[in-house]
Design a protein around this motif. Structure first.
Motif, PDB file in Angstrom:
ATOM      1  N   THR A 185      14.353  15.420  24.949  1.00 16.06           N
ATOM      2  CA  THR A 185      15.719  15.845  24.645  1.00 16.06           C
ATOM      3  C   THR A 185      16.719  14.758  25.022  1.00 16.06           C
ATOM      4  O   THR A 185      17.632  14.420  24.257  1.00 16.06           O
ATOM      5  N   GLU A 186      16.518  14.171  26.211  1.00 17.71           N
ATOM      6  CA  GLU A 186      17.448  13.150  26.703  1.00 17.71           C
ATOM      7  C   GLU A 186      17.300  11.840  25.944  1.00 17.71           C
ATOM      8  O   GLU A 186      18.302  11.162  25.667  1.00 17.71           O
ATOM      9  N   ILE A 187      16.071  11.455  25.595  1.00 11.99           N
ATOM     10  CA  ILE A 187      15.884  10.205  24.846  1.00 11.99           C
ATOM     11  C   ILE A 187      16.461  10.360  23.440  1.00 11.99           C
ATOM     12  O   ILE A 187      16.846   9.375  22.793  1.00 11.99           O
ATOM     13  N   GLY A 188      16.576  11.606  22.970  1.00 11.90           N
ATOM     14  CA  GLY A 188      17.256  11.854  21.705  1.00 11.90           C
ATOM     15  C   GLY A 188      18.721  11.455  21.766  1.00 11.90           C
ATOM     16  O   GLY A 188      19.285  10.933  20.793  1.00 11.90           O
ATOM     17  N   LYS A 189      19.351  11.683  22.906  1.00 13.04           N
ATOM     18  CA  LYS A 189      20.744  11.267  23.099  1.00 13.04           C
ATOM     19  C   LYS A 189      20.840   9.743  23.127  1.00 13.04           C
ATOM     20  O   LYS A 189      21.796   9.164  22.613  1.00 13.04           O
ATOM     21  N   VAL A 190      19.827   9.091  23.720  1.00  7.60           N
ATOM     22  CA  VAL A 190      19.774   7.623  23.729  1.00  7.60           C
ATOM     23  C   VAL A 190      19.644   7.101  22.304  1.00  7.60           C
ATOM     24  O   VAL A 190      20.286   6.122  21.923  1.00  7.60           O
ATOM     25  N   ALA A 191      18.819   7.760  21.496  1.00  8.91           N
ATOM     26  CA  ALA A 191      18.623   7.340  20.109  1.00  8.91           C
ATOM     27  C   ALA A 191      19.929   7.424  19.320  1.00  8.91           C
ATOM     28  O   ALA A 191      20.278   6.503  18.568  1.00  8.91           O
TER      29      ALA A 191
END
Length: 244
Positions: A155-161
């Motif tokens: 979920t958090e790496i989605g925000k990074v993407a």
């Protein structure tokens, strides 16, 4: 003995399987920062997907490997990390004499929301995020992605993407190294889940590179354990090259 500032007999990789048994020790590179990547990886990415004078972003700057390679290849560099210790380590890594007109900027910040970087302003993203909670890089820093288990990590790496897509120029590239993990004997395909997250953010996948792992800690113990408990050791990572 004087340490060289450039690798000897360097050649660009030309296929999709990369292996660096000698991880590289030119300039200020070393393997002391746990989990850092071989400088051959960012060097290949930087030389292939950017030009002299371009701006390279690494929002998980860690031990400073990408920062050093950006300096050595005459690229401007922006390094971000949520951990202040990583920023200090990278500052020390950049403290060597090398003639270049390009700059290096280091900022303590959150890869999920990078302040001070405008939309469509970065020429290349070249970064090595944590692999969920395999290695903890801090004990309690709020927002440290190395403290998240697999599902919340995705979920958090989605925000990074999404943030990566925002800051990168159209037609430019974003390179991410990611590995898998194992829970209760079963492989967790963290790398391909991460690839999918970046695709959902709008990126197109240009290359999938398999990077062989070397010199992993506790290799002897894990070899014995793999036979005893019937599982294979994860000996590779994936380097995804995305295009905006």
């Amino acid at each position: 003995m004087k340490i060289p500032t450039q690798p000897e007999n360097f050649e660009l990789e030309t296929n999709t399987v990369w292996s660096f048994p000698d991880r590289g020790k030119w300039a200020t590179h070393d393997g002391k920062y746990r989990g850092n990547w071989s400088p051959y990886i960012p060097r290949n990415i930087i030389l292939r997907y950017s030009e002299v004078g371009d701006t390279v972003l690494d929002q998980f700057v860690g031990g400073g490997t990408t920062a050093v390679e950006s300096k050595l290849t005459h690229r401007n560099f922006i390094g971000v990390d949520i951990n202040p210790n990583a920023i200090e380590i990278t500052k020390s890594k950049l403290n060597f004499n090398f003639e270049t007109v390009c700059s290096s900027t280091l900022v303590q910040g959150d890869a999920r929301k990078i302040h001070g970087i405008e939309d469509d302003s970065i020429d290349l993203i070249c970064t090595h995020p944590p692999y969920a909670d395999i290695i903890h890089y801090s004990d309690d820093i709020d927002g440290d992605l190395s403290l998240f288990s697999v599902k919340p990590f995705l979920t958090e790496i989605g925000k990074v993407a999404k943030e990566s897509f925002r800051v990168l120029k159209k037609g430019k590239y974003c390179a991410i190294l990611m590995g898998d993990t194992r829970k209760k004997g079963m492989v967790q395909p963290l790398a391909f889940e991460t690839m999918r997250v970046f695709e959902l953010a709008g990126f197109k996948i240009k290359e999938i590179i398999i990077k062989e792992q070397h010199n992993c800690k506790a290799t002897g113990f894990w070899k014995t354990s793999s036979i005893k408990h019937n599982f294979l050791l994860l000996a590779h990572e994936y380097l995804f090259v995305f295009k905006k």
